[in-house]
Design an enzyme around this catalytic site. Structure first.
Site, PDB file in Angstrom:
ATOM      1  N   LYS A 124       0.715  -1.095   0.194  1.00  0.00           N
ATOM      2  CA  LYS A 124       0.109   0.021  -0.033  1.00  0.00           C
ATOM      3  C   LYS A 124       0.940   1.334  -0.023  1.00  0.00           C
ATOM      4  CE  LYS A 124      -2.474   1.123   3.757  1.00  0.00           C
ATOM      5  NZ  LYS A 124      -2.133   2.674   3.927  1.00  0.00           N
ATOM      6  N   ASP A 142      -6.724   1.242   1.091  1.00  0.00           N
ATOM      7  CA  ASP A 142      -6.847   1.147   2.443  1.00  0.00           C
ATOM      8  C   ASP A 142      -8.282   0.792   2.955  1.00  0.00           C
ATOM      9  OD1 ASP A 142      -8.509   3.504   1.868  1.00  0.00           O
ATOM     10  OD2 ASP A 142      -7.419   4.883   3.006  1.00  0.00           O
TER      11      ASP A 142
END
Length: 214
Positions: A124, A142
């Protein structure tokens, strides 16, 4: 799990996102690729606002790997002690700064594999840097994107990897570059976790969420 929206509905969803916010931006404050990388790493299990508050005094004195190493772990800890998991994050930032100096000539690399080789940098974080700094249509999934994707049918999936692929596979290419920004902002301010603001949502007629609020 809701079904994936049809292509024509995906086009309309992102057309509306773009109309509402033509130039979406990430909310983490940074001055260069290095400060962006560190800010994203610090934001794990923390809010962007909390990270920004801590780093406003940090960036003027430690905006390169070399300056971060000169500040040292104890000095960095003092700046970020209001952020969750600050001790481990300080260790990781010092380690990644040293690696950047020793292996990458002090520059933040532009490949996902190289970024993920750094301490404290997962997929991420790497995707955020690739997208925001290098302009790559990488999708940083997320909790906001995971929630929005599965509620609406924009990018449903049982885990973040599946949701990431759903964005890449189904979002029209002209919207890929900004897709994760629009989805994060939508999840942060409209499609919130406990009581989504469906009355203020401009894609509510296309959304598959059955428990819409008034």
């Amino acid at each position: 799990m809701v079904r994936q929206l049809e292509y024509k509905d995906m086009q309309e969803v992102f057309r509306r996102f773009e109309a509402g916010e033509p130039h979406p931006k990430g909310e983490l404050e940074h001055t260069n690729a290095f400060t962006l990388l560190v800010a994203v790493a610090l934001s794990a299990q923390a809010t962007d606002a909390g990270v920004n508050k801590a780093t406003r005094a940090l960036w003027p004195i430690a905006d390169t790997p070399e300056k971060m190493l000169a500040l040292g772990e104890e000095g960095l800890t003092e700046h970020i002690k209001t952020i969750g998991l600050f001790r481990q994050k300080a260790k990781n930032v010092i380690k990644l700064s040293r690696i950047l100096v020793e292996r990458f000539d002090g520059q933040v690399p532009s490949s996902r594999a190289a970024l993920m080789s750094l301490p404290g940098v997962g997929r991420k974080t790497a995707n955020v840097v690739l997208n925001m700094w290098w302009g790559h249509p990488a999708q940083a999934v997320d909790t906001h994107i995971f929630r929005v994707g599965n509620r609406t049918g924009i990018c449903p999936g049982k885990d973040v990897d599946v949701v990431e692929r759903a964005i890449e596979d189904n979002v029209p290419v002209e919207y890929q570059r900004q897709a994760h920004h629009w989805l994060i902002l939508h999840g942060r301010y409209i499609c919130v976790a406990r009581k989504p603001k469906c009355g203020a949502c401009h894609i509510r007629d296309l959304c598959q969420f059955e428990e819409k609020t008034l």
